[in-house]
Motif scaffolding. Structure first.
Motif, PDB file in Angstrom:
ATOM      1  N   VAL A 171       0.911  -1.076  -0.082  1.00  0.00           N
ATOM      2  CA  VAL A 171       0.006  -0.181   0.111  1.00  0.00           C
ATOM      3  C   VAL A 171       0.925   1.291  -0.057  1.00  0.00           C
ATOM      4  N   LEU A 172       1.926   1.239   0.914  1.00  0.00           N
ATOM      5  CA  LEU A 172       2.817   2.392   0.847  1.00  0.00           C
ATOM      6  C   LEU A 172       3.733   2.423  -0.108  1.00  0.00           C
ATOM      7  N   GLN A 173       4.299   1.489  -0.848  1.00  0.00           N
ATOM      8  CA  GLN A 173       5.203   1.444  -1.852  1.00  0.00           C
ATOM      9  C   GLN A 173       4.173   2.185  -3.163  1.00  0.00           C
ATOM     10  N   GLY A 174       3.035   1.423  -3.001  1.00  0.00           N
ATOM     11  CA  GLY A 174       2.337   1.759  -4.404  1.00  0.00           C
ATOM     12  C   GLY A 174       1.922   3.397  -4.363  1.00  0.00           C
ATOM     13  N   TYR A 175       1.414   3.853  -3.275  1.00  0.00           N
ATOM     14  CA  TYR A 175       0.892   4.940  -2.890  1.00  0.00           C
ATOM     15  C   TYR A 175       2.182   6.099  -3.234  1.00  0.00           C
ATOM     16  N   LEU A 238      -9.300   3.695   1.125  1.00  0.00           N
ATOM     17  CA  LEU A 238      -8.063   3.232   0.464  1.00  0.00           C
ATOM     18  C   LEU A 238      -8.510   2.448  -0.794  1.00  0.00           C
ATOM     19  N   ALA A 239      -9.623   1.807  -0.523  1.00  0.00           N
ATOM     20  CA  ALA A 239     -10.052   1.076  -1.933  1.00  0.00           C
ATOM     21  C   ALA A 239     -10.675   2.089  -2.909  1.00  0.00           C
ATOM     22  N   LEU A 246       0.095  -2.313  -7.580  1.00  0.00           N
ATOM     23  CA  LEU A 246       0.443  -2.536  -6.233  1.00  0.00           C
ATOM     24  C   LEU A 246      -0.128  -2.032  -4.969  1.00  0.00           C
ATOM     25  N   PHE A 247      -0.573  -0.904  -4.928  1.00  0.00           N
ATOM     26  CA  PHE A 247      -1.399  -0.197  -3.997  1.00  0.00           C
ATOM     27  C   PHE A 247      -2.649  -0.937  -4.091  1.00  0.00           C
ATOM     28  N   ASP A 248      -3.410  -1.328  -5.042  1.00  0.00           N
ATOM     29  CA  ASP A 248      -4.708  -2.260  -4.934  1.00  0.00           C
ATOM     30  C   ASP A 248      -4.434  -3.620  -4.195  1.00  0.00           C
ATOM     31  N   ARG A 249      -3.260  -4.290  -4.822  1.00  0.00           N
ATOM     32  CA  ARG A 249      -2.906  -5.639  -4.025  1.00  0.00           C
ATOM     33  C   ARG A 249      -2.651  -5.302  -2.606  1.00  0.00           C
ATOM     34  N   GLY A 250      -2.027  -4.504  -2.096  1.00  0.00           N
ATOM     35  CA  GLY A 250      -1.914  -4.317  -0.816  1.00  0.00           C
ATOM     36  C   GLY A 250      -3.164  -3.959   0.030  1.00  0.00           C
ATOM     37  N   VAL A 251      -3.979  -3.143  -0.669  1.00  0.00           N
ATOM     38  CA  VAL A 251      -5.409  -3.272   0.054  1.00  0.00           C
ATOM     39  C   VAL A 251      -6.071  -4.713  -0.049  1.00  0.00           C
ATOM     40  N   THR A 252      -6.196  -5.270  -0.953  1.00  0.00           N
ATOM     41  CA  THR A 252      -6.794  -6.661  -0.876  1.00  0.00           C
ATOM     42  C   THR A 252      -6.209  -7.467  -0.099  1.00  0.00           C
ATOM     43  N   GLU A 253      -4.852  -7.514   0.316  1.00  0.00           N
ATOM     44  CA  GLU A 253      -4.454  -8.510   1.123  1.00  0.00           C
ATOM     45  C   GLU A 253      -4.825  -8.050   2.702  1.00  0.00           C
TER      46      GLU A 253
END
Length: 446
Positions: A171-175, A238-239, A246-253
């Motif tokens: 989430v942070l890296q994607g942001y 966030l969603a 990358l951001f979306d994958r972090g939120v899903t996880e």
């Protein structure tokens, strides 16, 4: 004469405190094992290149030399381990053909780190680690299993309310990448955010300007970071942003981990999504955790860790994703002892003291102690020819539950006198059944 003195940063406890510390370790160990984690132990000493493989700070690593080492040994290749994660990576790489994956391991050992001693931070300290390592892949649900185990352990310790705060590095890296930061600058951005609690929001905004990020650009995200939104509401916010894959994958996880925690029965009060949790170590790739005791906020995090995709990569060509959590036992036990949250009232492991009323009955006292121990009752026998009052004061200071007394009168009557050291009450038990009677009395009092 050498003046006795202890080294700063190397804790040393009095007997009652040590027993309390050992009880904490024992309870954590039993909790880990109850969840199926297999205990291992690695050497305290590793090769230096093993310990520095993951970019550890050389200044914090203690090298190992002999006092009378020759000139060719001064530049030693050996050092004390500073954590248990790097030795675990070496262990898995070395023994992977003999291990069963997913490999669920627990490890409770001392580690050594050359940092400035301060409250809650030592140069020698205990860590209580659990990790799950897969070969090729590892289910994301293990990212929920580990905090569930830690929640169970901290609940059983009964040390007050706590919160396991979790986030996802993706989430942070994607942001930050969505702001235009180059991938090489992202680790610095994570370190800046990770210092939020220590330096405050204004300093964080200022530090981000050194990376070319304006405070106005960061404001919406930092508002979320510092908000008090519940986990689900925060994830919904966030969603709605959908910045990049990358951001979306972090939120899903994070959604998957939250669902897993609830399925595992972890109380909602014991966990919370917190976007400020970044973890400075570079090998974390997904879920990250930090844990606070809510009644002791000044202690900082007492348990931390996260998901790593290939910690073993420096030692093996295979892929071994894993997730780990470490309870910093030495960080919180001294503070909780001082506050009286952890009890340090007894300085003995025995429940019963067999006294010595007359020197000629020493053999009988030893037999009584042996009989109690055969019934599973931890027992100490007093062997100095002191007056009974002195022996009872000894028993009181050490915290025994019961004192056993046998003199001429009791021997002639075939009885044993037992004194409850908490209530002061005395009673006579038949010599034939006395050991069983004491065992039953102690069992009923538990």
């Amino acid at each position: 004469m050498i003046k006795p003195r202890a080294l700063s940063g190397f804790p040393e406890y009095l007997p009652a405190q040590q027993l309390a510390f050992n009880r904490v370790l024992s309870l954590i160990r039993s909790t880990y094992e109850a969840h199926g984690f297999t205990p291992i132990e690695t050497p305290s000493v590793e090769h230096r290149d093993v310990l520095t493989a993951k970019g550890a700070d050389d200044a914090e690593i203690y090298a190992l030399t002999r006092l009378n080492a020759g000139p060719d040994e001064r530049d030693t290749d050996l050092a004390l381990h500073f954590d248990l994660s790097v030795p675990l990576a070496r262990y898995v790489a070395q023994h992977e053909s003999q291990l069963v994956f997913p490999f669920q391991r627990s490890q409770i050992q001392k580690v050594w780190r050359g940092e400035r001693p301060q409250a809650g931070r030592y140069r020698e300290f205990y860590q209580a680690d659990i990790d799950v390592i897969g070969r090729g892949s590892l289910s994301l649900l293990y990212d929920a299993v580990l905090p569930a185990v830690v929640s169970d352990a901290l609940t059983r310790l009964n040390i007050g309310p706590f919160c396991i705060r979790l986030n996802n590095r993706q989430v942070l890296q994607g942001y930050f990448e969505s702001l235009g930061l180059a991938p090489v600058a992202v680790p610095q951005a994570l370190r800046i955010l990770d210092r939020l609690e220590k330096v405050g929001i204004d300093r964080v905004r200022q530090d981000f300007t050194t990376l070319g990020v304006s405070p106005d650009t960061l404001t919406p995200f930092l508002d979320l970071v510092t908000s008090n939104l519940a986990s689900d509401a925060l994830l919904s916010e966030l969603a709605g942003q959908a910045r990049n894959a990358l951001f979306d994958r972090g939120v899903t996880e994070l959604h998957v981990v939250l669902s897993g925690l609830r399925d595992l029965g972890v109380p909602e009060a014991n966990f919370q999504v917190d976007l400020s949790i970044a973890r400075g170590l570079g090998y974390y790739t997904g879920t990250v955790y930090e844990t606070k005791l809510l009644n002791f906020p000044g202690l900082g995090s007492i348990c931390s860790g996260g998901r790593y995709e290939n910690l073993v990569g420096h030692f093996h060509t295979g892929t071994f994703p894993g997730v780990g959590l470490s309870i910093g036992v030495s960080r919180f036990v001294p503070a909780l002892l001082e506050a009286g949250v952890l009890s340090a009232r007894t300085s003995t492991t025995a429940q019963v003291l067999v006294t010595l009323l007359q020197p000629e009955h020493q053999g009988e006292s030893l037999r009584l102690g042996a009989e109690l121990r055969s019934q599973g009752v931890s027992t100490e026998v007093y062997l100095e020819p002191h007056r009974l009052g002195q022996q009872l004061r000894y028993a009181d200071r050490k915290g025994f539950r019961l004192a056993v007394m046998v003199g001429d009168t009791e021997l002639q009557a075939g009885q044993v006198r037992v004194k409850d050291l908490q209530t002061g009450e005395e009673s006579l038990l038949s010599r034939a059944q006395w050991a069983l009677g004491i065992w039953q009395r102690l069992s009923n009092a538990r």
